[in-house]
Write a protein that holds these residues in place. Structure first.
Motif, PDB file in Angstrom:
ATOM      1  N   GLU A   1       0.843  -1.205   0.000  1.00 41.47           N
ATOM      2  CA  GLU A   1       0.000   0.000   0.000  1.00 41.47           C
ATOM      3  C   GLU A   1       0.879   1.256   0.000  1.00 41.47           C
ATOM      4  O   GLU A   1       0.691   2.175  -0.779  1.00 41.47           O
ATOM      5  N   GLY A   2       1.841   1.240   0.922  1.00 42.06           N
ATOM      6  CA  GLY A   2       2.734   2.391   1.065  1.00 42.06           C
ATOM      7  C   GLY A   2       3.523   2.653  -0.205  1.00 42.06           C
ATOM      8  O   GLY A   2       3.677   3.799  -0.634  1.00 42.06           O
ATOM      9  N   VAL A   3       3.987   1.581  -0.811  1.00 42.70           N
ATOM     10  CA  VAL A   3       4.755   1.735  -2.050  1.00 42.70           C
ATOM     11  C   VAL A   3       3.851   2.238  -3.161  1.00 42.70           C
ATOM     12  O   VAL A   3       4.208   3.138  -3.926  1.00 42.70           O
ATOM     13  N   ARG A   4       2.617   1.678  -3.234  1.00 41.76           N
ATOM     14  CA  ARG A   4       1.714   2.016  -4.327  1.00 41.76           C
ATOM     15  C   ARG A   4       1.303   3.484  -4.254  1.00 41.76           C
ATOM     16  O   ARG A   4       1.270   4.182  -5.256  1.00 41.76           O
ATOM     17  N   SER A   5       1.022   3.930  -3.038  1.00 44.31           N
ATOM     18  CA  SER A   5       0.627   5.339  -2.905  1.00 44.31           C
ATOM     19  C   SER A   5       1.832   6.269  -3.104  1.00 44.31           C
ATOM     20  O   SER A   5       1.694   7.484  -3.129  1.00 44.31           O
ATOM     21  N   GLY A   6       3.008   5.665  -3.224  1.00 40.02           N
ATOM     22  CA  GLY A   6       4.189   6.472  -3.528  1.00 40.02           C
ATOM     23  C   GLY A   6       4.865   7.044  -2.304  1.00 40.02           C
ATOM     24  O   GLY A   6       6.010   7.477  -2.348  1.00 40.02           O
ATOM     25  N   GLY A   7       4.156   7.040  -1.187  1.00 37.28           N
ATOM     26  CA  GLY A   7       4.703   7.674   0.014  1.00 37.28           C
ATOM     27  C   GLY A   7       5.979   7.027   0.515  1.00 37.28           C
ATOM     28  O   GLY A   7       6.984   7.704   0.724  1.00 37.28           O
ATOM     29  N   LEU A   8       5.914   5.715   0.621  1.00 37.26           N
ATOM     30  CA  LEU A   8       7.020   5.004   1.275  1.00 37.26           C
ATOM     31  C   LEU A   8       8.333   5.117   0.501  1.00 37.26           C
ATOM     32  O   LEU A   8       9.386   5.383   1.071  1.00 37.26           O
ATOM     33  N   LEU A   9       8.236   4.908  -0.816  1.00 37.51           N
ATOM     34  CA  LEU A   9       9.456   4.967  -1.622  1.00 37.51           C
ATOM     35  C   LEU A   9      10.076   6.357  -1.571  1.00 37.51           C
ATOM     36  O   LEU A   9      11.285   6.502  -1.473  1.00 37.51           O
ATOM     37  N   LYS A  10       9.184   7.366  -1.640  1.00 38.53           N
ATOM     38  CA  LYS A  10       9.688   8.731  -1.606  1.00 38.53           C
ATOM     39  C   LYS A  10      10.393   9.003  -0.279  1.00 38.53           C
ATOM     40  O   LYS A  10      11.467   9.605  -0.238  1.00 38.53           O
TER      41      LYS A  10
END
Lengths: 289, 271
Positions: free
Chosen positions: A78-87
């Motif tokens: 979820e975190g990766v998909r929403s872009g938040g985690l990777l950023k």
């Protein structure tokens, strides 16, 4: 005199030709070879740990205290998909790399001076014994005061966490380079920078590498801790801040996902980057088994 | 006296000595003491000599070699090589050490030899490569040119060190007990190989050892040093074979032994 019958007869044999040996060299069996692979054994340990986690957490059945591995993975995806985690991860990493690089630069300058002069050596030894035991995070309040609420203060703290570990290890590595090797280097007429670069650094490389690894781990820990304490800067935070945020929102699987990313990045750097460097250097040179 | 006694072994009557050590006293400091390693030592090495410094441990022979290598300065006297006083370490005096770690472990056999040539600015990369291979072949390590030192046996490492020293074609090759760490069989083989190599190029060797048989075998001229501090006891000629003298019936090694240990209890002498 000894009795004739007790004297053992001498004999000389012809050694057998190589071809007549049954086995001289035989390839190991496939399972043996697989078990010999370092990463296979390590992956196996990780799988066991993951399974234990999953079993215990589903037995506990309390998402707020200890989510299962699958829930954590869901949060991670979820975190990766929403872009938040990777950023966030990238933000932390880029900050870390800046601090690490600057820390290495200062460490190189300090040890270089320490090699050249006796007073430089005393200076380095005094400084490292003063600052190495000082947790970098303890400097954060001061750093915030001096550099304000921004990346600069985080980088300052990072430099502090990297510098002393690397300088200490490099310096002790230099000191333990054997007298013979030093004499060999000087025999070629090397001196100054070329002597350090061509003889001392490769000869001390096992210690330097240890210093780099310790410095990396210190920096990574310090950064996450600093973000947890100090939080957001210039609009976006790092992984530490992500963990803190998720805790505040009581999204505990998210907290675990953040922690897992910290662990995974640590593992990747240790096992891919440092291991590759090791294999190409100290292992190949027979300086480390 | 020294020059007139010169006999066999490639003895070319040089107008002046190749390496000359005149009244050299060496001292070094330990934590507690100032130690005099050798006192007013004189000797001359001629071109193509296989000059051996022989003495029991503590006679300052290794310290003397270090001073010739340029690693320390004499407190009195002077050392000159081809008429020029020795200042700092340089590739005109290549050292071969006893320790196995004298090879750089991060370089292959070939790179160890070429590095010496390029780092000292003697040759460019290509010429260094050719020269290195030529000397590596000479010590029979052609097959191991791309191996790292940790894959080699002790004897092979010693051979690489010798190849490296010879490849530099120095004015003098300084060998500090190069075979002392080897087992007896390898050691004997290395001594033979060194003599063969010398036959080929007649380079000048200064060889330090504490073994009398080794000195007799390697040297054409042997300097005897007494210990604490090292002083010159005498200088003898050797032709490599240790035959008894027809007049006295005494072999060279017996003579050396008497000179060195005349007033001492017998010490163990090993090969």
């Amino acid at each position: 005199m000894t009795d004739q019958s007790l004297v053992r007869p001498e004999f000389i044999r012809k050694t057998s030709a190589t071809k007549s040996y049954g086995v001289v060299e035989k390839p190991l069996s496939l399972p043996e070879r697989i078990y010999d692979l370092n990463w296979v054994r390590k992956c196996f340990i990780i799988v066991i740990l993951a399974a234990a986690w999953q079993i215990y957490a589903s037995h506990l059945n309390n998402v707020l205290l200890f989510p299962t591995l699958s829930e954590t993975f869901q949060a991670l995806i979820e975190g990766v998909r929403s872009g938040g985690l990777l950023k966030r991860a990238w933000f932390s990493l880029s900050l870390l790399l800046q601090g690490y690089a600057l820390g290495l630069l200062f460490a190189a300058i300090l040890t270089g001076v320490a090699i050249g002069t006796r007073i430089g050596q005393d200076f380095l030894e005094t400084l490292t014994s003063m600052f190495n035991p000082l947790p970098a995070i303890a400097l954060l309040p001061l750093s915030l005061l001096w550099f304000g609420l921004g990346n600069a203060s985080l980088i300052f703290v990072l430099i502090h966490s990297v510098l002393w570990a690397v300088a200490l290890n490099t310096h002790s590595g230099f000191k333990s380079v054997s007298q013979t090797m030093r004499m060999v280097g000087r025999n070629y007429g090397l001196s100054g920078i070329s002597y350090i670069a061509k003889i001392l650094i490769p000869a001390a490389f096992p210690s330097i590498l240890t210093g780099l690894k310790i410095g990396w781990a210190f920096a990574w820990r310090t950064l996450i801790a600093a973000e947890l304490v100090f939080g957001v800067s210039s609009g976006s935070g790092g992984l530490g801040w992500y963990i803190y945020e998720k805790k505040n929102q009581l999204e505990i699987p998210g907290v675990f996902a953040g922690l897992l990313s910290v662990i995974v990045i640590g593992l990747l750097v240790e096992n891919l980057i440092f291991r590759a460097v090791e294999a190409r250097t100290v292992r190949k040179w027979g300086m480390q088994s | 006296m020294i020059a007139s006694n010169k006999a066999a072994g490639g003895g070319i009557a040089a107008p002046f000595p190749h390496l000359s050590v005149e009244g050299v006293t060496l001292q070094y400091k330990t934590k507690e003491h100032l130690v005099t390693a050798c006192y007013r030592v004189d000797f001359n090495v001629l071109k193509s000599d296989r000059f051996v410094l022989l003495g029991p441990s503590g006679c300052g022979k290794s310290t003397l070699l270090k001073a010739i290598g340029g690693y320390m300065k004499p407190v009195e006297g002077k050392i000159t090589l081809k008429g020029k006083e020795i200042g700092k370490p340089g590739p005109d005096r290549m050292m071969v050490f006893q320790e196995f770690d004298q090879l750089l472990p991060w370089k292959t056999v070939k790179q160890n030899v070429t590095f010496a040539l390029t780092a000292s600015g003697r040759l460019n990369a290509k010429a260094a490569d050719e020269r290195a291979m030529q000397y590596i072949e000479k010590v029979n390590l052609g097959k191991f040119a791309d191996s790292y030192p940790h894959m080699l046996s002790g004897g092979m490492k010693a051979r690489v060190a010798i190849a490296r020293g010879m490849a530099m074609e120095p004015d003098i090759l300084l060998m500090d007990e190069p075979f002392a760490a080897l087992d007896a069989l390898t050691r004997r083989k290395m001594q033979d190989e060194l003599l063969q190599l010398w036959e080929g190029t007649k380079f000048t060797i200064l060889f330090v050892t504490h073994s009398i048989p080794e000195a007799v075998k390697i040297g054409n001229r042997i300097l005897l040093l007494t210990p604490h501090p090292g002083e010159v006891k005498g200088e003898l000629n050797s032709n490599g074979s240790d035959h008894p003298d027809p007049k006295t019936g005494e072999t060279l090694s017996e003579r050396i032994h008497k000179l060195l240990f005349a007033d001492e209890v017998e010490e163990a002498v090993h090969d």
